[in-house]
Design an enzyme around this catalytic site. Sequence first.
Site, PDB file in Angstrom:
ATOM      1  CG  ASP A  90       8.825   5.237  -5.012  1.00  9.76           C
ATOM      2  OD1 ASP A  90       8.396   4.116  -5.954  1.00  9.76           O
ATOM      3  OD2 ASP A  90       8.129   5.588  -4.349  1.00  9.76           O
ATOM      4  CG  HIS A  91       9.113  -1.181  -7.189  1.00  9.81           C
ATOM      5  ND1 HIS A  91       8.684  -1.004  -5.699  1.00  9.81           N
ATOM      6  CD2 HIS A  91       8.279  -1.744  -7.711  1.00  9.81           C
ATOM      7  CE1 HIS A  91       7.612  -1.604  -5.791  1.00  9.81           C
ATOM      8  NE2 HIS A  91       7.154  -1.899  -7.111  1.00  9.81           N
TER       9      HIS A  91
ATOM     10  CG  HIS B 172       5.276   2.612  -4.444  1.00 13.75           C
ATOM     11  ND1 HIS B 172       6.586   2.813  -4.443  1.00 13.75           N
ATOM     12  CD2 HIS B 172       5.032   1.535  -3.662  1.00 13.75           C
ATOM     13  CE1 HIS B 172       7.122   1.926  -3.961  1.00 13.75           C
ATOM     14  NE2 HIS B 172       6.318   0.879  -3.506  1.00 13.75           N
TER      15      HIS B 172
HETATM   16  O1  LIG Z   1       6.767  -1.689  -2.277  1.00 16.69           O
HETATM   17  C1  LIG Z   1       5.782  -2.444  -2.377  1.00 16.69           C
HETATM   18  O2  LIG Z   1       5.533  -2.605  -3.644  1.00 16.69           O
HETATM   19  C2  LIG Z   1       4.592  -3.891  -3.757  1.00 16.69           C
HETATM   20  C3  LIG Z   1       3.738  -3.637  -4.903  1.00 16.69           C
HETATM   21  O3  LIG Z   1       4.580  -3.314  -6.032  1.00 16.69           O
HETATM   22  P1  LIG Z   1       4.007  -3.797  -7.412  1.00 16.69           P
HETATM   23  O4  LIG Z   1       5.169  -3.377  -8.173  1.00 16.69           O
HETATM   24  O5  LIG Z   1       3.517  -5.291  -7.677  1.00 16.69           O
HETATM   25  O6  LIG Z   1       2.776  -3.021  -7.774  1.00 16.69           O
HETATM   26  C4  LIG Z   1       3.498  -4.250  -2.570  1.00 16.69           C
HETATM   27  O7  LIG Z   1       3.163  -5.556  -2.702  1.00 16.69           O
HETATM   28  C5  LIG Z   1       4.467  -4.080  -1.312  1.00 16.69           C
HETATM   29  O8  LIG Z   1       3.809  -4.465  -0.078  1.00 16.69           O
HETATM   30  C6  LIG Z   1       5.299  -2.786  -1.130  1.00 16.69           C
HETATM   31  O9  LIG Z   1       6.325  -2.990  -0.279  1.00 16.69           O
END
Ligand SMILES: O=C1O[C@H](COP(=O)(O)O)[C@@H](O)[C@H](O)[C@H]1O
Length: 498
Positions: A180-181, A243
């Site tokens: 989960d980045h 997230h």
């Molecule tokens: O996991 C995801 O995250 C991105 C948004 O990530 P961020 O680090 O730029 O806030 C999102 O654009 C994408 O749809 C989703 O799969």
Amino acid sequence: MNNSEKPTALIMIFGATGDLAKRKLFPSLYRLYKRGKLSERYAVIGVARRELTNDAFQESVRSSVQDAIKDHDGLDEFISHFYYHSHDVTDSSSYLALKTMANQLDENYHLEGNRIFYLAMAPEFFGTIAEHLKSDGLTDVAGFKRLVIEKPFGRSLASAKVLNDQLRQAFSEDEVYRIDHYLGKEMVQNIEVIRFANAIFEPLWNNRYISNIQVTSSEVLGVEERGRYYEKSGALRDMVQNHMLQMVALLAMEPPIRLNTDEIRAEKVKVFRAMKPLEGDAVKENFVRGQYGRGLVNNEEVKGYREEPMVDAESNTETYVAGKLTIDNFRWAGVPFYIRTGKKMAAKSTKIVIQFKDIPMNLYYQTEKTLNPNLLVIHIQPEEGITLYLNAQKTGEHMDATPVKLNFSNNCIDHMNTPEAYERLLYDCMRGDATNFAHWDEVALSWSFVDKISEIWEGTKADNFPNYEANTMGPKEADELLERDGFFWWPVDHPQYK
Ligand SMILES: O=C1O[C@H](COP(=O)(O)O)[C@@H](O)[C@H](O)[C@H]1O
Ligand SMILES: NC(=O)C1=CN([C@@H]2O[C@H](COP(=O)(O)OP(=O)(O)OC[C@H]3O[C@@H](n4cnc5c(N)ncnc54)[C@H](OP(=O)(O)O)[C@@H]3O)[C@@H](O)[C@H]2O)C=CC1
């Protein structure tokens, strides 16, 4: 595990010619290398279907690093550790050749039989790959074996369970690293430190002093080229299940007795268990869905979601979600956690606002004026830092109060870019630290919460879609959700709140 460790491993990236590998994984590995966090004993095998020589693959790694990072010192040496294996993961016969290559590299680089299998591919392949890794002996190693899984981890509790069972045939729970980045972001990791390392916050971190918590993750980008995936996902599955709920869990959890993986995960799981499930009408009362229509960006009209490539012209998919979460435990009873996330919004911003309760009696009101509540704002991105809003005497006005802010900006203090989320997570995985990865219990509980909402949304056509214009902060119903409780969304991009 400490931060100066230089782990050694063979990293196999399945999907090595794809977008994620190019934009995130290769640059992150290079950053680790540059920071001296990668031992010289590492090798990377890129796996994908297309035919490429090792040289051509190394050149593609070179250009993805060059696109992302200015300083290319040592790039030749870095890419010389990269190898390519052309392989269709559905073709059983080619895993043995992959195994031979892996064993050879293991020997050449003295990798101690440590292996990381990174699945940067569409999820329908995850089960097959894991099965083959085991049946063809790629996981029979003397060192550690770890499986890194990209999202989405299923699209419901039922499908996530099927996937999990498949993976668990080949890897134990401890060996599965579900990415989960957001958990790799500097300021998301900082939530824990802000809460548990400051005597001034923890005593106030409860329903006696906090009136509500708001978590916003807004994006300026639309669905871009990902229509096919997004149509089946929507913002609820794409952002909320993982997230957004992970951030809520970190904000709401009890202090763990130790800062180790098991204790932190156990506390997060308790939050998910305390989250009040929404049934029937409660979904409508507490959750708002939205879909962007056309709008003006820099005076030019941009497309609505239904006009994007690979999107149904009558699509019922939500590109925006706002919701009110209730955490039924002693600490949080009565404190709403509001979340909102969406695409094509007016600002790219991820922020958490903790709004403290008003003081019981305001001695500093000047007749009609209201005193601002104290806020603690955690800026996750694009700025990284924290701001505390207090009230202080207005200069020269003895009986009047004015808001003041105490600001801490990470970037200004450290004078350096903080590591990228993927860089941290790759390093954690190499060191065997799974704290910032999602445990199966968290994934399962968050799906069971989200499933109730998606069942209702999928069963009823949203006849007001599109209901927010591109380049705005979402539908009016999201504002009404808070207004009903006497609150409003604190603006994420207002200069006063930066
Ligand atoms: O996991 C995801 O995250 C991105 C948004 O990530 P961020 O680090 O730029 O806030 C999102 O654009 C994408 O749809 C989703 O799969
Ligand atoms: N891109 C991103 O920013 C993010 C992606 N993710 C997730 O990461 C994963 C990968 O995404 P992304 O990189 O964007 O996807 P891409 O479509 O860009 O890449 C897919 C990769 O899989 C390979 N591939 C496809 N089919 C096979 C097959 N049968 N055998 C072997 N290789 C195959 C492709 O190479 P070839 O055609 O040569 O076979 C390519 O390398 C997905 O699960 C996605 O949801 C998660 C968060 C963000």
